[in-house]
Design a protein around this motif. Structure first.
Motif, PDB file in Angstrom:
ATOM      1  N   GLU A  81       0.826  -1.205   0.000  1.00  0.00           N
ATOM      2  CA  GLU A  81       0.000   0.000   0.000  1.00  0.00           C
ATOM      3  C   GLU A  81       0.866   1.263   0.000  1.00  0.00           C
ATOM      4  O   GLU A  81       0.537   2.250  -0.668  1.00  0.00           O
ATOM      5  N   ALA A  82       1.981   1.219   0.722  1.00  0.00           N
ATOM      6  CA  ALA A  82       2.895   2.363   0.741  1.00  0.00           C
ATOM      7  C   ALA A  82       3.524   2.574  -0.637  1.00  0.00           C
ATOM      8  O   ALA A  82       3.659   3.714  -1.092  1.00  0.00           O
ATOM      9  N   ASN A  83       3.882   1.500  -1.306  1.00  0.00           N
ATOM     10  CA  ASN A  83       4.461   1.605  -2.652  1.00  0.00           C
ATOM     11  C   ASN A  83       3.446   2.149  -3.652  1.00  0.00           C
ATOM     12  O   ASN A  83       3.799   2.937  -4.533  1.00  0.00           O
ATOM     13  N   THR A  84       2.193   1.726  -3.513  1.00  0.00           N
ATOM     14  CA  THR A  84       1.139   2.236  -4.385  1.00  0.00           C
ATOM     15  C   THR A  84       0.961   3.739  -4.175  1.00  0.00           C
ATOM     16  O   THR A  84       0.825   4.506  -5.137  1.00  0.00           O
ATOM     17  N   ALA A  85       0.963   4.156  -2.913  1.00  0.00           N
ATOM     18  CA  ALA A  85       0.834   5.582  -2.605  1.00  0.00           C
ATOM     19  C   ALA A  85       2.032   6.356  -3.158  1.00  0.00           C
ATOM     20  O   ALA A  85       1.874   7.457  -3.693  1.00  0.00           O
ATOM     21  N   ALA A  86       3.226   5.792  -3.057  1.00  0.00           N
ATOM     22  CA  ALA A  86       4.429   6.459  -3.581  1.00  0.00           C
ATOM     23  C   ALA A  86       4.338   6.629  -5.097  1.00  0.00           C
ATOM     24  O   ALA A  86       4.731   7.670  -5.637  1.00  0.00           O
ATOM     25  N   ALA A  87       3.809   5.632  -5.769  1.00  0.00           N
ATOM     26  CA  ALA A  87       3.639   5.739  -7.222  1.00  0.00           C
ATOM     27  C   ALA A  87       2.633   6.838  -7.555  1.00  0.00           C
ATOM     28  O   ALA A  87       2.835   7.606  -8.510  1.00  0.00           O
ATOM     29  N   GLY A  88       1.577   6.929  -6.775  1.00  0.00           N
ATOM     30  CA  GLY A  88       0.596   7.989  -6.983  1.00  0.00           C
ATOM     31  C   GLY A  88       1.189   9.362  -6.755  1.00  0.00           C
ATOM     32  O   GLY A  88       0.901  10.311  -7.496  1.00  0.00           O
ATOM     33  N   VAL A  89       2.027   9.477  -5.737  1.00  0.00           N
ATOM     34  CA  VAL A  89       2.685  10.753  -5.447  1.00  0.00           C
ATOM     35  C   VAL A  89       3.550  11.166  -6.632  1.00  0.00           C
ATOM     36  O   VAL A  89       3.497  12.319  -7.080  1.00  0.00           O
ATOM     37  N   SER A  90       4.338  10.251  -7.146  1.00  0.00           N
ATOM     38  CA  SER A  90       5.229  10.604  -8.253  1.00  0.00           C
ATOM     39  C   SER A  90       4.431  10.983  -9.497  1.00  0.00           C
ATOM     40  O   SER A  90       4.804  11.921 -10.214  1.00  0.00           O
ATOM     41  N   THR A  91       3.327  10.313  -9.747  1.00  0.00           N
ATOM     42  CA  THR A  91       2.484  10.645 -10.895  1.00  0.00           C
ATOM     43  C   THR A  91       1.902  12.046 -10.752  1.00  0.00           C
ATOM     44  O   THR A  91       1.924  12.844 -11.691  1.00  0.00           O
ATOM     45  N   LEU A  92       1.384  12.342  -9.568  1.00  0.00           N
ATOM     46  CA  LEU A  92       0.784  13.653  -9.346  1.00  0.00           C
ATOM     47  C   LEU A  92       1.823  14.770  -9.357  1.00  0.00           C
ATOM     48  O   LEU A  92       1.549  15.875  -9.841  1.00  0.00           O
ATOM     49  N   MET A  93       3.003  14.504  -8.837  1.00  0.00           N
ATOM     50  CA  MET A  93       4.057  15.516  -8.867  1.00  0.00           C
ATOM     51  C   MET A  93       4.497  15.786 -10.308  1.00  0.00           C
ATOM     52  O   MET A  93       4.779  16.926 -10.673  1.00  0.00           O
ATOM     53  N   ALA A  94       4.542  14.750 -11.123  1.00  0.00           N
ATOM     54  CA  ALA A  94       4.889  14.933 -12.533  1.00  0.00           C
ATOM     55  C   ALA A  94       3.811  15.753 -13.239  1.00  0.00           C
ATOM     56  O   ALA A  94       4.125  16.633 -14.058  1.00  0.00           O
ATOM     57  N   LYS A  95       2.558  15.482 -12.913  1.00  0.00           N
ATOM     58  CA  LYS A  95       1.449  16.242 -13.498  1.00  0.00           C
ATOM     59  C   LYS A  95       1.552  17.714 -13.102  1.00  0.00           C
ATOM     60  O   LYS A  95       1.390  18.606 -13.944  1.00  0.00           O
ATOM     61  N   ALA A  96       1.836  17.969 -11.825  1.00  0.00           N
ATOM     62  CA  ALA A  96       1.962  19.349 -11.346  1.00  0.00           C
ATOM     63  C   ALA A  96       3.138  20.052 -12.013  1.00  0.00           C
ATOM     64  O   ALA A  96       3.048  21.219 -12.391  1.00  0.00           O
ATOM     65  N   ALA A  97       4.237  19.339 -12.184  1.00  0.00           N
ATOM     66  CA  ALA A  97       5.411  19.922 -12.837  1.00  0.00           C
ATOM     67  C   ALA A  97       5.131  20.250 -14.295  1.00  0.00           C
ATOM     68  O   ALA A  97       5.539  21.288 -14.809  1.00  0.00           O
ATOM     69  N   LYS A  98       4.396  19.375 -14.943  1.00  0.00           N
ATOM     70  CA  LYS A  98       4.029  19.610 -16.343  1.00  0.00           C
ATOM     71  C   LYS A  98       3.146  20.857 -16.453  1.00  0.00           C
ATOM     72  O   LYS A  98       3.348  21.690 -17.330  1.00  0.00           O
ATOM     73  N   LEU A  99       2.196  20.989 -15.545  1.00  0.00           N
ATOM     74  CA  LEU A  99       1.336  22.169 -15.558  1.00  0.00           C
ATOM     75  C   LEU A  99       2.111  23.430 -15.230  1.00  0.00           C
ATOM     76  O   LEU A  99       1.823  24.501 -15.759  1.00  0.00           O
ATOM     77  N   GLU A 100       3.094  23.313 -14.366  1.00  0.00           N
ATOM     78  CA  GLU A 100       3.933  24.465 -14.013  1.00  0.00           C
ATOM     79  C   GLU A 100       4.731  24.941 -15.228  1.00  0.00           C
ATOM     80  O   GLU A 100       4.862  26.139 -15.463  1.00  0.00           O
ATOM     81  N   ARG A 101       5.260  24.013 -15.988  1.00  0.00           N
ATOM     82  CA  ARG A 101       6.044  24.370 -17.174  1.00  0.00           C
ATOM     83  C   ARG A 101       5.181  25.021 -18.237  1.00  0.00           C
ATOM     84  O   ARG A 101       5.616  25.912 -18.951  1.00  0.00           O
ATOM     85  N   ARG A 102       3.928  24.578 -18.364  1.00  0.00           N
ATOM     86  CA  ARG A 102       3.051  25.066 -19.418  1.00  0.00           C
ATOM     87  C   ARG A 102       2.411  26.408 -19.108  1.00  0.00           C
ATOM     88  O   ARG A 102       1.921  27.069 -20.013  1.00  0.00           O
ATOM     89  N   SER A 103       2.371  26.785 -17.833  1.00  0.00           N
ATOM     90  CA  SER A 103       1.676  28.028 -17.519  1.00  0.00           C
ATOM     91  C   SER A 103       2.677  29.097 -17.073  1.00  0.00           C
ATOM     92  O   SER A 103       3.498  28.860 -16.197  1.00  0.00           O
ATOM     93  N   PRO A 104       2.610  30.261 -17.685  1.00  0.00           N
ATOM     94  CA  PRO A 104       3.513  31.349 -17.279  1.00  0.00           C
ATOM     95  C   PRO A 104       3.091  31.908 -15.930  1.00  0.00           C
ATOM     96  O   PRO A 104       1.924  31.943 -15.608  1.00  0.00           O
ATOM     97  N   SER A 105       4.058  32.315 -15.132  1.00  0.00           N
ATOM     98  CA  SER A 105       3.743  32.858 -13.810  1.00  0.00           C
ATOM     99  C   SER A 105       3.793  34.363 -13.802  1.00  0.00           C
ATOM    100  O   SER A 105       4.499  35.004 -14.452  1.00  0.00           O
TER     101      SER A 105
END
Length: 91
Positions: free
Chosen positions: A67-91
């Motif tokens: 369960e901890a490994n599954t949660a870690a995989a989810g964290v990495s997926t969501l962090m990648a999604k957030a990073a992708k959105l950060e790169r695409r949007s100007p601040s």
């Protein structure tokens, strides 16, 4: 398309990014909790008086690890999604 459209799109991306970071944070807490439970169960398995109790505790510890490994995989997926959105949007 006028500037309000682009501003709205930017706001939506920021909201999605914030939601992804919040969910990643929640999953990180869940991961830490499950990891702690797995560690405690594994330690208590060594102290068990009977082999069957020890095996049961080890299986429980393995379940928590999974369960901890599954949660870690989810964290990495969501962090990648957030990073992708950060790169695409100007601040």
């Amino acid at each position: 398309m006028n500037s309000s459209y682009y501003q709205h799109q930017l706001d939506l991306k920021r909201k999605v990014r914030a939601a992804a970071l919040k969910r990643a944070s929640d999953l990180g807490l869940k991961q830490a909790d499950k990891q702690g439970k797995a560690t405690r169960k594994a330690a208590s398995a060594g102290k068990a008086n009977s082999p069957s109790v020890g095996k049961s505790r080890l299986r429980t510890a393995q379940r928590y690890e999974k369960e901890a490994n599954t949660a870690a995989a989810g964290v990495s997926t969501l962090m990648a999604k957030a990073a992708k959105l950060e790169r695409r949007s100007p601040s």
